[in-house]
Design an enzyme around this catalytic site. Structure first.
Site, mmCIF file in Angstrom:
data_model
loop_
_atom_site.group_PDB
_atom_site.id
_atom_site.type_symbol
_atom_site.label_atom_id
_atom_site.label_comp_id
_atom_site.label_asym_id
_atom_site.label_seq_id
_atom_site.Cartn_x
_atom_site.Cartn_y
_atom_site.Cartn_z
ATOM 1 N N ASP A 13 0.893 -1.413 -0.315
ATOM 2 C CA ASP A 13 -0.164 -0.554 0.053
ATOM 3 C C ASP A 13 1.006 1.003 0.173
ATOM 4 O OD1 ASP A 13 -2.061 1.417 -0.151
ATOM 5 O OD2 ASP A 13 -2.179 1.200 2.536
ATOM 6 N N GLY A 16 0.047 5.155 -4.984
ATOM 7 C CA GLY A 16 -0.648 6.609 -5.098
ATOM 8 C C GLY A 16 -0.502 8.016 -4.202
ATOM 9 N N ARG A 17 0.149 7.434 -2.789
ATOM 10 C CA ARG A 17 0.226 8.372 -2.213
ATOM 11 C C ARG A 17 1.763 8.804 -1.833
ATOM 12 N NH1 ARG A 17 -1.100 6.045 2.987
ATOM 13 N NH2 ARG A 17 -1.670 3.840 2.001
ATOM 14 N N GLU A 60 -11.768 -5.294 -5.862
ATOM 15 C CA GLU A 60 -11.985 -4.401 -5.282
ATOM 16 C C GLU A 60 -11.653 -3.236 -6.464
ATOM 17 O OE1 GLU A 60 -11.215 -5.850 -3.186
ATOM 18 O OE2 GLU A 60 -13.468 -7.019 -1.716
ATOM 19 N N ASN A 61 -10.218 -3.227 -6.626
ATOM 20 C CA ASN A 61 -9.708 -2.380 -8.036
ATOM 21 C C ASN A 61 -10.175 -1.800 -9.094
ATOM 22 O OD1 ASN A 61 -6.376 -2.945 -6.578
ATOM 23 N ND2 ASN A 61 -7.587 -2.307 -5.984
ATOM 24 N N ARG A 64 -11.805 1.826 -9.480
ATOM 25 C CA ARG A 64 -11.122 3.044 -9.739
ATOM 26 C C ARG A 64 -11.029 3.188 -11.443
ATOM 27 N NH1 ARG A 64 -4.844 1.330 -6.827
ATOM 28 N NH2 ARG A 64 -5.925 0.731 -4.988
ATOM 29 N N ARG A 175 1.999 -5.361 6.477
ATOM 30 C CA ARG A 175 0.994 -4.066 4.585
ATOM 31 C C ARG A 175 2.063 -2.823 5.427
ATOM 32 N NH1 ARG A 175 -5.253 -2.397 3.709
ATOM 33 N NH2 ARG A 175 -4.923 -1.333 3.132
ATOM 34 N N LEU A 182 -6.797 -5.887 6.597
ATOM 35 C CA LEU A 182 -6.460 -6.914 6.318
ATOM 36 C C LEU A 182 -7.089 -6.874 4.396
ATOM 37 C CD1 LEU A 182 -7.177 -9.718 8.091
ATOM 38 C CD2 LEU A 182 -5.014 -8.243 7.861
#
EC number: 2.5.1.-
Length: 227
Positions: A13, A16-17, A60-61, A64, A175, A182
């Site tokens: 993760d 993007g940030r 879930e991506n 986007r 993570r 999770l």
């Protein structure tokens, strides 16, 4: 149960940030994240750890933007093609978990091709979670069961129906990026995993950070429900 570290799983993760902090498009964060993938998988291979599972693209991506999804699919395909020599040089084989049929045909073909070309390698397996979600995986596993199997199912036999099959359960789940959840990743396989959360964004994560996570894991007392 053994405390030997056989399987690391990573929620990568923060791409993007990482890009946003530098005034760059999200795509640059994803590209930089691939550099981290290579150095971390090389380190895991050098350590002789049998499995590393990477959460590349979740079910879930797809929510986007079309542009970002398209870019990610292209990046995945490009990376798989470009790294065949790296896999060969390091005796690494590629495996896949996730709903393969839900991916574009060219991505399916590339995953199958790389999996076939690396299948004889006997070192670390890099397990790519692409179009993966634990709920989806469990539902697909249930649908594979016939009535006779359903009547006699147990944890071991059901585990074999999952995408991970005979891959051992997760020992250490990492993570990056500061979130502490999770995100629908390897829920069944992580029942007794040790969890390690770090604020470091994935593109900034180093081999030294990996070693720190492993050292932290070694200090844990894994009781598996025992007193």
């Amino acid at each position: 149960m053994s405390d030997e570290l056989k399987h690391i799983a990573i929620v990568m993760d923060g791409n993007g940030r990482w890009a946003k902090k530098r005034g760059l498009p999200r795509s640059m964060g994803h590209k930089e994240g691939l550099n981290t993938v290579k150095r971390i998988t090389k380190a895991v291979s050098d350590l002789g750890i049998p499995y590393i599972t990477l959460y590349i693209f979740s079910t879930e991506n797809w929510k986007r933007t079309e542009a970002e999804v398209g870019f990610l699919m292209g990046l995945i395909k490009q990376h798989l093609k470009a790294e065949l020599k790296f896999y060969a040089d390091n005796n690494i084989r590629i495996e896949h978990i996730g709903n393969l049929s839900g991916l574009p045909q060219d991505i399916q073909d590339e995953i199958n091709s790389v999996r076939d070309k690396t299948s004889a390698y006997t070192g670390t397996a890099i397990v790519l979670g692409i179009n993966y979600g634990a709920h989806d995986e469990i539902l697909r596993a249930i649908k594979k069961l016939n009535s006779d199997e359903l009547a006699s199912i147990n944890e071991e036999s059901f585990s074999l129906k999952l995408d991970t099959g005979k891959i051992p359960p997760v020992d250490l789940l990492i993570r990056t990026g500061g979130e502490k959840r999770l995100s629908n990743f390897l829920l069944w396989q992580s029942a007794y995993a040790e969890l390690y959360f770090t604020d470091t964004l994935w593109p900034d994560w180093t081999v030294e950070n990996l070693y720190e996570a492993i050292e932290d894991y070694k200090k844990r007392n894994r009781r598996y429900g025992n007193a």
